[in-house]
Design a protein around this motif. Structure first.
Motif, short mmCIF file in Angstrom:
data_model
loop_
_atom_site.label_atom_id
_atom_site.label_comp_id
_atom_site.label_asym_id
_atom_site.label_seq_id
_atom_site.Cartn_x
_atom_site.Cartn_y
_atom_site.Cartn_z
N VAL A 434 37.35 35.11 44.45
CA VAL A 434 37.10 34.69 43.07
C VAL A 434 36.02 35.60 42.50
N LEU A 435 36.29 36.16 41.32
CA LEU A 435 35.34 37.05 40.66
C LEU A 435 35.14 36.57 39.22
N PRO A 436 34.07 35.82 38.94
CA PRO A 436 33.85 35.26 37.60
C PRO A 436 33.19 36.24 36.64
N PHE A 437 33.41 36.01 35.33
CA PHE A 437 32.78 36.81 34.29
C PHE A 437 32.26 35.89 33.19
N SER A 438 31.21 35.16 33.47
CA SER A 438 30.62 34.28 32.45
C SER A 438 29.30 33.75 32.98
N SER A 439 28.39 33.49 32.05
CA SER A 439 27.20 32.73 32.42
C SER A 439 27.63 31.26 32.47
N TRP A 440 27.32 30.60 33.54
CA TRP A 440 27.86 29.25 33.78
C TRP A 440 26.84 28.43 34.54
N GLN A 441 26.85 27.13 34.30
CA GLN A 441 25.94 26.22 35.01
C GLN A 441 26.75 25.29 35.90
N SER A 442 26.23 25.00 37.08
CA SER A 442 26.98 24.18 38.05
C SER A 442 27.26 22.79 37.52
N GLU A 443 26.40 22.26 36.64
CA GLU A 443 26.61 20.91 36.11
C GLU A 443 27.82 20.83 35.19
N PHE A 444 28.36 21.99 34.76
CA PHE A 444 29.56 21.99 33.92
C PHE A 444 30.82 21.66 34.71
N GLY A 445 30.79 21.73 36.04
CA GLY A 445 32.01 21.68 36.84
C GLY A 445 32.60 23.06 36.95
N GLY A 446 33.91 23.16 37.23
CA GLY A 446 34.55 24.46 37.33
C GLY A 446 34.27 25.19 38.62
N TYR A 447 33.62 24.55 39.58
CA TYR A 447 33.34 25.19 40.86
C TYR A 447 34.46 24.88 41.85
N THR A 448 34.59 25.71 42.87
CA THR A 448 35.67 25.58 43.84
C THR A 448 35.17 24.83 45.07
N CYS A 449 35.91 23.77 45.45
CA CYS A 449 35.55 22.96 46.61
C CYS A 449 36.59 23.15 47.71
N ARG A 500 30.72 29.08 26.77
CA ARG A 500 31.42 27.81 26.91
C ARG A 500 32.80 27.97 27.52
N ALA A 501 33.16 29.16 27.93
CA ALA A 501 34.40 29.36 28.67
C ALA A 501 34.07 30.20 29.90
N LEU A 502 34.73 29.88 30.99
CA LEU A 502 34.54 30.60 32.24
C LEU A 502 35.80 31.40 32.53
N TYR A 503 35.64 32.71 32.67
CA TYR A 503 36.75 33.59 33.01
C TYR A 503 36.60 34.03 34.45
N ASP A 504 37.71 34.09 35.18
CA ASP A 504 37.62 34.63 36.54
C ASP A 504 38.96 35.20 37.00
N PHE A 505 38.85 36.17 37.91
CA PHE A 505 40.00 36.63 38.67
C PHE A 505 40.06 35.78 39.93
N SER A 506 41.25 35.27 40.24
CA SER A 506 41.44 34.49 41.46
C SER A 506 42.59 35.12 42.25
N PHE A 507 42.28 35.63 43.44
CA PHE A 507 43.29 36.27 44.28
C PHE A 507 43.31 35.62 45.67
N VAL A 508 44.46 35.69 46.31
CA VAL A 508 44.61 35.28 47.70
C VAL A 508 45.27 36.43 48.45
N TYR A 509 44.68 36.79 49.59
CA TYR A 509 45.17 37.91 50.41
C TYR A 509 45.64 37.37 51.75
N TYR A 510 46.76 37.89 52.20
CA TYR A 510 47.38 37.45 53.47
C TYR A 510 47.55 38.68 54.37
N GLU A 511 47.18 38.51 55.63
CA GLU A 511 47.32 39.61 56.60
C GLU A 511 48.80 39.88 56.88
#
Length: 511
Positions: A434-449, A500-511
């Motif tokens: 995950v590669l985000p491009f935004s200033s963001w606060q953890s209290e906003f949510g949007g984090y990966t669990c 007020r918007a969070l942008y990110d690249f989300s990739f999954v890599y498989y061997e």
């Protein structure tokens, strides 16, 4: 010698003891109306609308019944509220919800809780069973929920073995739609999947809402937007024979692609030079192998161009939102190609030690293990040793082709992802990026669990940080979700630099 207590005094004492442990809950008169009961039964079976006094049955988008002034005594309601607010509440939070919930109330001894429980699962259960034409079990399933600012229960259908009818009794202060916390009912598409909200019920004091649990009973509690009120409710299920459900819809898997043929020029153009230093890559790999996750701050050289380009709404075409790749601005498209390039696969191999490129050296332990498997133990029946060696050699000469899949995402208020049974069944070893491009606060949510399969406890939480590359290696028993982006992300914090918007690249890599 003590005198014997008169029989009448004994009976009065027993009645007083019973009164101390249970207050009788008188229900609204419509429950005693035989004509209304027959009409509700007919309307429910025919899926038609019916209204009588404080009772309303609506079958759009699925049958649900609303009974206002459900409890006949205002004093009983007030005392019930007081008892409930005095309970201990536990914080509940996972991919689907965030709110506070009491323990199961089936054994609570408070007089008004006891009285309501007896009325619901006694007299009212009988009424409901006659309306539906089914025999409901005496199972008691009831708890109390407190929803406060930013609490939410996302879209779901309530289906679980034995649940037949869901109910909610609201015990709220005066409530408006602007306060949030509505009960939203969804329509479905041709695959029996939730499509859109078609009706929102505003909580109202002493109002009972109930509906059959079915393959189409998709609903949610919208996020509470008021900071000054508590959305208090009693809820649970009446149990009985489950309704038949169609086969579960399985979404088509996301397509995976091998790397793009791009040389190291793309790395030199985009990646912070510190991460291209071989000795530093070795340090990163050691740390990653210890913990299976790492965050690499200031990963790209320049992000301002990306951030400016991503503000254009034409890139995004669906919720939560996902960019349409054929409309990406040039600089965004170039970054997308970077993450899919052959050079980047090799860089990830150097960061993690995973076999994501043929130039990445094989793990010594894996080689030793393969060699051990090749050599049979003394006395073991293996057939022809020549055939065995040939088979093993052939197996080794079938290298897998590393592949990836990815999205460019935009997160804003209301965005989230959920865990799915199909996802758990198809889980495999993978490297998440995950590669985000935004200033963001953890209290906003949007984090990966990250959680273990069938467990609520979080194993790892990755908070989005501008231009910080997050890498996490997960096994087949580990699932992930993105936490609901709450109202704080769209409220005025007085900080104009907060995006007020969070942008990110989300990739999954498989061997």
């Amino acid at each position: 010698m003590a005198s014997k207590r008169p029989q009448g005094d004994k009976e009065r004492t027993e009645k007083k003891k019973k009164k101390n442990c249970e207050e009788t809950a008188e229900l609204c008169s419509v429950v005693d109306d035989e004509q209304a009961k027959r009409a509700v039964r007919e309307a429910w079976s025919q899926k038609t609308h019916y209204s009588h006094g404080d009772l309303e049955l609506d079958c759009h988008p699925f049958p649900h019944c609303i009974i206002r002034n459900f409890l006949d005594s205002e004093t009983f309601v007030e005392n019930l509220q007081t008892e409930l607010l005095g309970l201990n509440f536990n914080e509940k939070s996972n991919d689907l919800y965030k709110f506070k919930q009491s323990d199961d109330l089936k054994k609570r001894k408070e007089p008004h809780i006891t009285g309501l429980r007896a009325a619901l699962f006694g007299r009212f259960r009988s009424w409901l069973g006659e309306v539906l034409g089914v025999e409901l079990e005496p199972t008691v399933d009831i708890s109390c929920a407190r929803y406060e600012y930013t609490d939410v229960l996302l879209c779901h259908d309530d289906e679980l073995e034995g649940r037949r009818v869901a109910f909610i009794l609201y015990l709220v202060p005066p409530w408006q739609i602007s306060d949030g916390g509505t009960l939203d009912l969804y329509s479905i598409d041709s695959n029996f999947q939730p499509q859109s909200i078609v009706k929102s019920l505003i909580p109202s004091l002493n109002t009972l809402v109930l509906f059959e649990v079915s393959p189409v009973s998709f609903h949610q509690v919208s996020e509470v937007l008021t900071e000054d009120k508590c959305r208090l409710s009693l809820s649970g299920w009446f149990h009985g024979p489950s309704l038949e459900r169609p086969p579960r819809h399985i979404e088509a898997p996301v397509s995976r692609s091998p790397h793009l043929p791009r040389d190291e020029t793309v790395l030199l153009e985009w990646v912070n030079p510190v991460y291209l230093d071989i000795s530093y890559q070795e340090q990163i790999q050691e740390e990653f192998e210890d913990s299976s996750e790492i965050q690499l701050k200031d990963f790209l050289k320049v992000t301002s161009q990306l951030f400016s380009a991503l503000h254009g709404p034409e890139c995004f075409c669906r919720c939560y939102d996902v960019a349409s790749l054929d409309t990406l601005p040039q600089c965004v498209g170039e970054c997308w190609e970077l993450l899919r390039s052959e050079s980047f696969f090799l860089l990830l191999s150097n960061f993690t030690g995973l076999q994501l490129h043929y130039l990445c050296p094989a793990d010594d332990e894996d080689e030793d293990k393969e060699e051990d498997e090749d050599v049979p133990e003394s006395g073991e029946a293996t057939g022809s040793s020549t055939e065995s060696r040939s088979a093993n050699t052939s197996r080794k000469k079938e290298p897998s082709t590393p592949v990836c899949c990815g999205e460019l995402r935009r997160w804003s208020h209301g965005g989230y992802t959920l865990l799915h049974d199909a996802e758990a069944a198809q889980a495999e070893y993978a490297l998440d990026l995950v590669l985000p491009f935004s200033s963001w606060q953890s209290e906003f949510g949007g984090y990966t669990c990250y959680v273990a399969n069938e467990e609520d406890e979080e194993l790892l939480t990755v908070y989005p940080e501008n231009n910080s590359l997050a890498l996490v290696y997960r096994d087949k028993e580990t699932l992930k979700f993105v936490k609901h982006v709450n109202h704080r992300s769209s409220s005025d914090s007085g900080n104009s630099s907060t995006c007020r918007a969070l942008y990110d690249f989300s990739f999954v890599y498989y061997e």
